[in-house]
Design a protein around this motif. Structure first.
Motif, short mmCIF file in Angstrom:
data_model
loop_
_atom_site.label_atom_id
_atom_site.label_comp_id
_atom_site.label_asym_id
_atom_site.label_seq_id
_atom_site.Cartn_x
_atom_site.Cartn_y
_atom_site.Cartn_z
N TRP A 151 -48.98 44.41 44.31
CA TRP A 151 -49.13 45.44 44.79
C TRP A 151 -46.94 45.16 44.91
O TRP A 151 -46.49 44.12 45.01
CB TRP A 151 -48.77 45.43 47.05
CG TRP A 151 -50.05 46.54 47.58
CD1 TRP A 151 -51.08 47.09 46.82
CD2 TRP A 151 -50.17 46.09 48.72
NE1 TRP A 151 -51.77 47.72 47.13
CE2 TRP A 151 -51.19 46.96 48.80
CE3 TRP A 151 -49.55 46.30 50.08
CZ2 TRP A 151 -52.19 47.46 50.15
CZ3 TRP A 151 -50.43 46.13 51.50
CH2 TRP A 151 -51.52 46.80 50.63
N GLN A 152 -46.52 45.95 44.51
CA GLN A 152 -44.96 46.08 44.31
C GLN A 152 -44.66 46.73 45.72
O GLN A 152 -44.68 48.19 45.94
CB GLN A 152 -44.72 46.59 43.63
CG GLN A 152 -43.35 45.97 42.94
CD GLN A 152 -42.62 46.44 41.62
OE1 GLN A 152 -42.29 47.92 41.01
NE2 GLN A 152 -42.12 45.82 40.64
N ILE A 153 -43.31 45.51 46.34
CA ILE A 153 -42.36 46.28 47.54
C ILE A 153 -41.16 46.17 47.99
O ILE A 153 -40.78 45.02 47.17
CB ILE A 153 -43.72 45.73 48.73
CG1 ILE A 153 -43.44 44.39 48.52
CG2 ILE A 153 -44.81 46.41 48.96
CD1 ILE A 153 -44.07 43.58 50.35
N ASN A 154 -40.62 46.90 48.56
CA ASN A 154 -39.25 46.54 48.59
C ASN A 154 -38.42 46.17 50.16
O ASN A 154 -37.85 46.02 50.21
CB ASN A 154 -38.69 47.67 47.96
CG ASN A 154 -38.44 48.36 46.80
OD1 ASN A 154 -38.62 47.90 45.75
ND2 ASN A 154 -38.64 48.90 46.33
N ASP A 155 -39.66 46.73 50.81
CA ASP A 155 -39.71 46.62 52.49
C ASP A 155 -40.19 45.06 52.59
O ASP A 155 -42.01 45.20 52.73
CB ASP A 155 -39.95 47.80 53.08
CG ASP A 155 -39.37 48.22 54.84
OD1 ASP A 155 -39.46 46.85 54.90
OD2 ASP A 155 -39.67 48.77 55.05
N PRO A 156 -40.09 44.78 53.46
CA PRO A 156 -41.22 43.19 53.87
C PRO A 156 -41.52 43.48 55.36
O PRO A 156 -42.17 42.76 55.40
CB PRO A 156 -39.33 42.60 53.98
CG PRO A 156 -38.51 42.67 54.48
CD PRO A 156 -38.43 44.13 53.68
N SER A 157 -41.05 44.47 55.98
CA SER A 157 -42.43 44.92 56.86
C SER A 157 -44.04 45.24 56.48
O SER A 157 -44.52 45.25 57.11
CB SER A 157 -41.30 46.68 57.73
OG SER A 157 -42.07 47.41 57.14
#
Length: 218
Positions: A151-157
């Motif tokens: 997964w590539q994410i921008n939001d740490p939530s």
């Protein structure tokens, strides 16, 4: 209790993409870490029998072994000789570590590195997380390899979602024993997303790991 409908909506809104990982059996695969589209490089390999024999000795005789320090390549050999128990294959093990440290230092033009070598009989970092470093080298000399998410994410939530136990299991990938991996972290220059999401594997019973990590020195 986890609200699966709410989580589904959250994931849909934040739309985690897939990271690009590359793997191969030649050391040059690690240079692709400089590709802006690549987040994870894996060098596949088999550990030499002599090195495995020494690793077994180390685990049996020094179950709590841990070596963590900032070190230069020039002093690493002597430091390992002082820290590791004697055995006919100790130098083979040290030579292997020196090769990895030299590769990491040369690849990123580092004069010193953050060095960690430890025997583990429990999960060191059981929760999915990203590293707040530019890049980290991880290899497991024996035992289960590090787990990571595609997964590539921008939001740490989204990490909270991962660690709540609500996770698409087919997204969990595992490094093999002996694999050498470079994982981009949150501080990789000009990176527009968080680093590679990963965690330590769960260990049970008498399971053990010998883990080596290399970092940029602070």
């Amino acid at each position: 209790m986890i609200n699966s409908a709410k989580i589904d909506q959250s994931l849909a809104q934040q739309a985690p993409g897939s990271i690009k990982s590359v793997s191969g059996h030649e050391a040059r695969i690690l240079t692709q870490i400089y590709d802006t589209q690549v987040d994870l490089c894996i060098l596949k390999r088999q550990i030499d029998a002599e090195v495995k024999e020494y690793v077994r000795l180390l685990q049996q005789s020094h179950r709590d072994f841990r070596m963590t320090r900032i070190i230069t390549l020039g002093t690493l050999s002597d430091t390992l000789l002082e820290s590791l128990p004697p055995h006919k294959w100790r130098n083979r093990f040290i030579d292997d570590i020196l090769v990895l440290t030299d590769m990491f230092s040369c690849l990123f033009e580092l004069k010193q590195v953050g060095f960690r070598l430890c025997v583990l009989n429990k999960s060191m970092c059981p929760s999915f997380h990203t590293d707040k470093v530019p890049c980290r080298l991880i290899t497991t000399y024996t035992g289960k390899g590090t787990e990571w998410l595609d997964w590539q994410i921008n939001d740490p939530s989204i990490l909270d979602v991962c660690n709540d136990g609500y996770l698409y299991l087919d997204s969990i990938q595992k490094l093999g024993e002996g694999d050498i991996a470079l994982l981009k972290g949150d501080k990789w220059p000009e990176k527009n997303s968080l680093g590679v999401i990963h965690r330590s594997p769960a260990l049970s019973g008498n399971e053990m790991r010998l883990l080596l990590t290399l970092d940029f020195a602070h």
